[in-house]
Design a protein around this motif. Structure first.
Motif, PDB file in Angstrom:
ATOM      1  N   UNK A 220     -69.920 -24.012   9.363  1.00 41.67           N
ATOM      2  CA  UNK A 220     -70.676 -23.847  10.596  1.00 41.67           C
ATOM      3  C   UNK A 220     -71.841 -24.825  10.703  1.00 41.67           C
ATOM      4  N   UNK A 221     -72.291 -25.365   9.573  1.00 40.63           N
ATOM      5  CA  UNK A 221     -73.532 -26.113   9.525  1.00 40.63           C
ATOM      6  C   UNK A 221     -73.326 -27.626   9.555  1.00 40.63           C
ATOM      7  N   UNK A 222     -72.183 -28.039  10.089  1.00 40.86           N
ATOM      8  CA  UNK A 222     -71.857 -29.462  10.162  1.00 40.86           C
ATOM      9  C   UNK A 222     -70.830 -29.705  11.260  1.00 40.86           C
ATOM     10  N   UNK A 223     -70.777 -30.938  11.750  1.00 45.64           N
ATOM     11  CA  UNK A 223     -69.702 -31.335  12.663  1.00 45.64           C
ATOM     12  C   UNK A 223     -68.629 -32.120  11.918  1.00 45.64           C
ATOM     13  N   UNK A 224     -68.799 -32.253  10.605  1.00 45.43           N
ATOM     14  CA  UNK A 224     -67.880 -33.040   9.799  1.00 45.43           C
ATOM     15  C   UNK A 224     -67.016 -32.142   8.912  1.00 45.43           C
ATOM     16  N   UNK A 225     -66.107 -32.770   8.207  1.00 41.69           N
ATOM     17  CA  UNK A 225     -65.176 -32.045   7.345  1.00 41.69           C
ATOM     18  C   UNK A 225     -65.808 -31.875   5.959  1.00 41.69           C
ATOM     19  N   UNK A 226     -66.749 -30.924   5.865  1.00 40.61           N
ATOM     20  CA  UNK A 226     -67.452 -30.709   4.600  1.00 40.61           C
ATOM     21  C   UNK A 226     -67.963 -29.273   4.522  1.00 40.61           C
ATOM     22  N   UNK A 227     -68.450 -28.888   3.364  1.00 40.23           N
ATOM     23  CA  UNK A 227     -69.058 -27.578   3.090  1.00 40.23           C
ATOM     24  C   UNK A 227     -68.070 -26.406   3.227  1.00 40.23           C
ATOM     25  N   UNK A 228     -66.769 -26.676   3.064  1.00 36.25           N
ATOM     26  CA  UNK A 228     -65.773 -25.602   3.156  1.00 36.25           C
ATOM     27  C   UNK A 228     -65.940 -24.562   2.051  1.00 36.25           C
TER      28      UNK A 228
END
Length: 472
Positions: free
Chosen positions: A433-441
């Motif tokens: 939720x805290x990014x617009x990129x493909x990370x923090x999954x």
């Protein structure tokens, strides 16, 4: 030796004894009076020593009992690394997960580790109710009339006076009140943003900031961010030529809880000013520090009026009152015009209530209690997570604020964990939720603003077990 040097020397010496395990977890420390007598220091200096050690999570205070070496530091989990977002800016719509997340936020049957605000139990609601009745009696028209465009004069005076606590020198005329912190950020972005322009933010960052930026036609450039010290200056320098606007949550922002050191704040302000880039500073959590002193704001280093300092009482006093403010520097006229068009006025009664509460001195008493509660909560969370979450878990070490960032093993998807946890009446905020990129999954934010109890600890243990079960 001056008190200031004594304070640092004593604090560092005790910290060294704890880290070297000379003072062990659970050991009782000398009382404040004993510390004064042994070192020839004042009560205030002795209290500052212990507040500093509390801020480092090395000791904890127990009501009516004194200070003890914290058990948390010995079970401390590794710190997540600096984020590494792509240098490609994005204006894609935020993840659908956000919509699903917000649909569950008012469910009373859930344990809301996902919550982004303090629980009611941490707020002085009876005192606020009395102030509400008083404001209704005293305001012209019982508060039903429009207030002046710039906002409640008393409130602006008090906020300006309080700015000295973080190195500011504001005057009441420097401030404009708004309907909460997000409204202040919204006015600032609208005043400065040009469709297609690029706004630089921390990564990870509060989803509302991402949604607002995209809705205004901005492209979001996420900056490498350390969970303790905030954005990397070197990373910002590399991307300056692409940035039109910068927005930073400098003190204990959600979800990381990081706090930029003063030298970094000054460096960022000077760097952006040199390149003609405005800085919107979101200082929503600055009053919720765990140590002995409130951190400074970037606005304290602003020589040219290019820092737009925003804050509110939404995370400290009354989220639903929607009372905030902005000190927009040289952009004051643009913000005033936007407020006239979009709002005309700010909520009259709630501004008066907040102004009176701050003026009475009760706000400082409330903050002291709230900071202590949040710090104790953090210790409990950290200890429970260290014991019951799966191997490979890492956590941030916030020195203030409401958020704890948890990084799990790469094999664990917290969006999947969210769905499973909901079935067990537990809600979390997945990292995606805290990014617009493909990370923090494999990450999540937990709120430490819930009253700690045996039941809450059981839910946190259960969440750790669920994370362990879904791990492949």
């Amino acid at each position: 030796m001056k008190q200031e040097f004594l304070y640092s020397a004593i604090s560092n010496n005790i910290a060294k004894l704890i880290r070297n395990n000379v003072l062990k977890a659970g050991d009782r420390l000398p009382s404040v009076r004993t510390l004064c007598r042994e070192h020839g220091i004042s009560m205030n200096t002795a209290k500052r020593v212990y507040l500093e050690l509390e801020g480092q999570s090395l000791i904890e205070s127990k009501p009516q009992s004194g200070y003890f070496v914290s058990r948390t530091h010995q079970k401390r989990l590794p710190l997540p690394g600096t984020s590494k977002p792509s240098a490609i800016s994005s204006n894609k719509e935020p993840d659908e997960l956000i919509r699903k997340f917000y649909l569950t936020m008012r469910r009373k049957d859930l344990t809301l580790f996902s919550m982004g605000a303090p629980a009611d139990e941490l707020l002085p609601l009876p005192a606020l109710n009395k102030e509400m009745m008083r404001a209704t009696r005293q305001l012209p028209g019982s508060g039903a009339r429009y207030d002046e465009l710039q906002g409640n004069e008393k409130l602006r005076q008090i906020v300006a006076a309080r700015s000295f606590s973080w190195g500011g020198s504001l005057q009441e005329n420097d401030l404009i009140t708004t309907a909460g912190g997000m409204n202040a950020l919204s006015f600032c972005m609208m005043a400065l943003a040009k469709p297609g322009g690029v706004i630089a933010v921390e990564s990870p960052v509060y989803p509302g900031i991402l949604q607002l930026a995209v809705s205004l036609g901005l492209k979001v450039l996420e900056l490498p961010t350390h969970p303790g010290t905030g954005i990397e200056i070197a990373g910002l320098k590399k991307l300056l030529h692409r940035i039109d606007l910068c927005l930073l949550v400098t003190n204990f922002g959600t979800p990381l809880g990081s706090c930029m050191p003063d030298e970094n704040k000054k460096a960022v302000v000077d760097l952006l000013a040199k390149h003609g880039i405005p800085l919107i500073e979101d200082d929503l959590y600055g009053d919720l520090y765990f140590g002995g002193q409130r951190p400074k704001c970037c606005k304290a280093f602003d020589k040219h009026g290019t820092v737009l300092w925003c804050s509110s009482i939404s995370k400290t006093l009354a989220p639903g009152y929607r009372v905030g403010w902005v000190a927009p520097g040289i952009y004051k006229e643009q913000i005033m015009k936007l407020k006239l068009v979009h709002a005309i006025s700010s909520p009259t009664i709630t501004q008066e209530v907040v102004a009176n509460f701050l003026k009475s001195g009760r706000y400082e008493n409330h903050l002291r209690k709230m900071r202590q509660t949040l710090q104790h909560n953090y210790h409990h969370y950290a200890e429970t997570i260290a014991e019951y979450f799966p191997e490979g878990t890492k956590t941030s070490r916030p020195q203030g604020g409401l958020s704890l960032w948890v990084e799990l093993d790469k094999t664990i998807d917290t969006a999947e964990l969210y769905d499973i946890a909901i079935q067990h009446k537990i809600s979390i905020a997945p990292g995606r939720m805290f990014t617009l990129q493909d990370q923090f999954h494999n990450c999540m934010r937990l709120c430490i603003g819930l009253p700690w109890s045996d039941d809450l600890q059981l839910k946190l243990k259960q969440l750790g077990r669920l994370a362990t079960i879904i791990r492949p």
